[in-house]
Enzyme design. Structure first.
Site, PDB file in Angstrom:
ATOM      1  N   HIS A  64       4.843   8.835   2.961  1.00  0.00           N
ATOM      2  CA  HIS A  64       4.763   7.907   2.920  1.00  0.00           C
ATOM      3  C   HIS A  64       5.339   7.239   3.967  1.00  0.00           C
ATOM      4  CE1 HIS A  64       3.670   4.016   1.444  1.00  0.00           C
ATOM      5  NE2 HIS A  64       5.008   3.737   0.650  1.00  0.00           N
ATOM      6  N   CYS A  96      -1.115   3.818   4.672  1.00  0.00           N
ATOM      7  CA  CYS A  96      -0.438   3.323   4.842  1.00  0.00           C
ATOM      8  C   CYS A  96       0.642   3.499   6.465  1.00  0.00           C
ATOM      9  CB  CYS A  96       1.758   4.108   3.452  1.00  0.00           C
ATOM     10  SG  CYS A  96       1.586   5.645   4.040  1.00  0.00           S
TER      11      CYS A  96
END
Length: 485
Positions: free
Chosen positions: A433, A113
Site C-alpha cells: 500500500h 493507491c
C-alpha cells in the site's frame, strides 16, 4: 460499454456508461460524482438483489438502456439558522478547503493507491499547478504533441482543480482512464482485478508527459517548465583506469537516487553512493569494451528536489521486485552543498552566507525579544519586521512565486526543506500500500491515505525511515530554501 439510466429519489440520470471491465465500485464512484451519495451508502437494485462492490457484471445481465434504481442519502451541508454563528459545514466547498487547511482525498478505484499518492505529492507544487492552468486548450496545443499526452495533461489539470475546490473525496475516474490509455501497463489485470503498480514508475511517466506538454513553443529556445521546477543538472567525470581515458559528460535528471547498502544509514550517504556508478562501454584506445567509473556532481539545482530510495530490486527466485527494509534516516532540512560541483559551490557561497547571517540575526532577535518580554511585557518591538522578507515573516525561507519567471528575484542556497513523502508498506513494489504525506501551505502535515486525509505531527514524519513492515519512505520531495536578491 452499456449505457443505462439511474433513478435516484426524484432525479433521473440518463446516459450513464458502465465499463464492465472494471469492478462495480468504480461505477458507484461515477454515481457519487453525479449524486453526492458515497459508494458505501449506495444500494443499487439489480438482477438478484443489491449490486455489490465486487459483483461480476457478466452475471448481472445489464442491458443497453436499462433503468437502475438507487437508494441512498447524499452528504449534505447542514444549513445554519437565519441568525447565529456560521459553522464550517455551512460554508461553500471552496471556503471549507481553506478552513480545513488541506484539500480532498482520492477514492481508490481498485489498487490505485500508487496513483493517488503520486498525484497528492505533485499537487502540492504550486508552480506545477500554475503552469497547468496556463496550458492551452485543444486548438492551442503543440503539433508535435500526441493526443494521449495532451489528454493526460488536461486530466492532470482538471484533477488538481477538483482537489483544490473540494473537501469531500474526489473520484479520479477520468484521470485514471486517460493514464491507462497513455501507459497501458497501469491497466494490467490479474484475476479480473487491476494490479498494484510501482508509484515511482507512475511518478516518472507523468512527469515525462508533462515535460513534453508544458514546453513553451512561443520562443526560439523552448522553455521546459517541468525541467525548471524539477530538473537537476549533473556534470560527470567518466574515467577508465585500464586505458587512462577520461571525459566529461553533462545530463539532466529529475530525481536523485539514494542507494541502500549495509554501509548506508543516512540519506546523505545513500546520495553519495548514487552519484557514483560503474559502466561498461567500448574503449577507442583498447578496441574493446572496458569498465569506466562515473563520478557525478550536481551542477544546477532544482526548485523541488526529488529523491528516490532505491528499495526494490528484481528477485529471480520469486520473479518479482523484492524490497530492502533497511532503515535509512532522512532530515526535515537537507543541505546538498557537498554534492555540488566546484563551479556551483562558488555561486552558492554568497546566498548561503546571507542566509546564515539572516538566520543568526533572527535567532538573536528572538532571544532579545524573549529577554525584553520577561522584563516588560508591554515593550514595543518594531524590529520584528526588519530585514529581508518575503511577506510571510520567514525571511530565511523566502517563498518561491507560483510563476516560473518569478524565481529571477531569488537565489538558491543548496538548502532544502521536506514538503512531501511517498511511503510504501509491504514487501513488493507491485503489492502492499502507498500513502502520501504532504506539508500544507499552513505548515501542517497531512497523511493522504486514499480518500482519508489524517493530520500528522511534523516530528513524526522523519520516523518513516524503514526498518520494519510499517510505512517507509520511497520518494521524498524537498523544496528549495531561497534568499531574496
Amino acid at each position: 460499454m452499456p449505457t443505462v439510466s439511474v433513478k435516484w429519489q426524484k432525479e433521473l440520470y440518463p446516459g450513464v456508461e458502465i465499463d464492465t471491465t472494471q469492478p462495480p465500485y468504480v461505477f458507484k464512484c461515477q454515481l457519487y460524482d453525479l449524486t453526492g451519495v458515497p459508494p458505501e451508502r449506495q444500494k443499487i437494485m439489480v438482477k438478484g438483489g443489491i449490486l455489490k462492490d465486487d459483483s461480476d457484471w457478466s452475471k448481472l445481465g445489464i442491458k443497453e438502456g436499462q433503468k437502475l434504481m438507487m437508494v441512498g442519502t447524499a452528504d449534505e451541508i447542514v444549513k445554519a439558522p437565519e441568525q447565529g454563528p456560521v459553522f464550517m459545514e455551512d460554508l461553500p466547498e471552496e471556503e471549507q478547503v481553506v478552513a480545513v487547511g488541506h484539500s480532498a482525498g482520492l477514492f481508490n478505484l481498485g489498487n490505485t493507491c500508487y496513483m493517488n499518492s503520486t498525484m497528492q505529492c505533485l499537487h502540492s507544487v504550486p508552480e506545477l499547478k500554475s503552469a497547468l492552468i496556463k496550458y492551452p486548450p485543444e486548438s492551442g496545443r503543440s503539433n508535435d504533441l500526441d493526443q494521449s499526452s495532451h489528454l493526460l495533461t488536461v486530466a492532470t489539470r482538471d484533477l488538481f482543480t477538483e482537489l483544490d475546490k473540494n473537501v469531500k473525496p474526489v473520484a479520479p475516474m477520468q484521470f485514471w482512464m486517460v493514464l491507462r490509455k497513455k501507459y497501458p501497463q497501469f491497466g494490467q489485470l490479474h484475476n479480473g482485478s487491476f494490479m498494484q503498480q510501482d508509484a515511482e514508475e507512475c511518478w516518472t511517466q507523468i512527469l515525462y508527459t508533462l515535460s513534453q506538454a508544458l514546453r513553451s513553443p512561443s520562443t526560439s529556445s523552448s522553455v521546459d517548465t517541468v525541467k525548471e521546477i524539477f530538473g537537476i543538472d549533473l556534470v560527470s567525470r567518466v574515467h577508465c583506469a585500464e586505458s587512462g581515458e577520461e571525459s566529461t559528460e553533462t545530463e539532466t535528471v529529475y530525481s536523485l537516487k539514494c542507494h541502500i547498502s549495509q554501509e548506508v544509514n543516512h540519506l546523505h550517504e545513500g546520495l553519495k553512493h548514487g552519484l557514483k556508478s560503474e559502466l561498461e562501454k567500448a574503449s577507442p584506445s583498447l578496441g574493446r569494451s572496458a569498465i569506466y567509473l562515473k563520478d557525478s556532481r550536481i551542477n544546477g539545482l532544482p526548485k523541488y528536489l526529488t529523491i528516490q530510495f532505491v528499495r526494490f530490486f528484481w528477485k529471480r527466485e520469486s520473479n518479482q521486485k523484492a524490497k530492502i527494509l533497511r532503515k535509512v534516516d532522512y532530515p526535515l532540512e537537507l543541505d546538498i552543498f557537498d554534492l555540488c560541483s566546484d563551479d556551483l559551490r562558488k555561486k552558492l557561497e554568497t546566498p548561503r552566507q546571507m542566509l546564515r547571517d539572516e538566520d543568526g540575526r533572527k535567532a538573536g532577535l528572538k532571544l532579545k525579544q524573549k529577554t525584553s518580554a520577561s522584563v516588560d511585557t508591554d515593550v514595543n518591538m518594531p524590529d520584528a519586521a526588519e530585514g529581508p522578507s518575503n511577506g510571510s515573516g520567514e525571511s530565511s525561507k523566502a517563498t518561491v512565486g507560483e510563476g516560473v519567471g518569478s524565481d529571477k528575484n531569488v537565489q538558491l542556497t543548496g538548502v532544502y526543506d521536506l514538503v512531501a513523502v511517498l511511503t510504501h508498506k509491504g514487501r513488493s513494489a507491485d503489492s502492499g500500500h502507498y500513502v502520501a504525506w504532504v506539508k500544507q501551505e499552513n505548515g501542517k502535515w497531512i497523511q493522504f491515505d486514499d480518500d482519508n486525509p489524517i493530520p500528522q505531527r511534523e516530528e513524526d514524519i522523519p520516523k518513516l525511515s524503514g526498518g520494519g513492515d510499517w510505512h517507509m519512505a520511497y520518494i521524498c520531495m524537498y523544496k528549495a530554501r531561497t534568499f531574496p536578491m
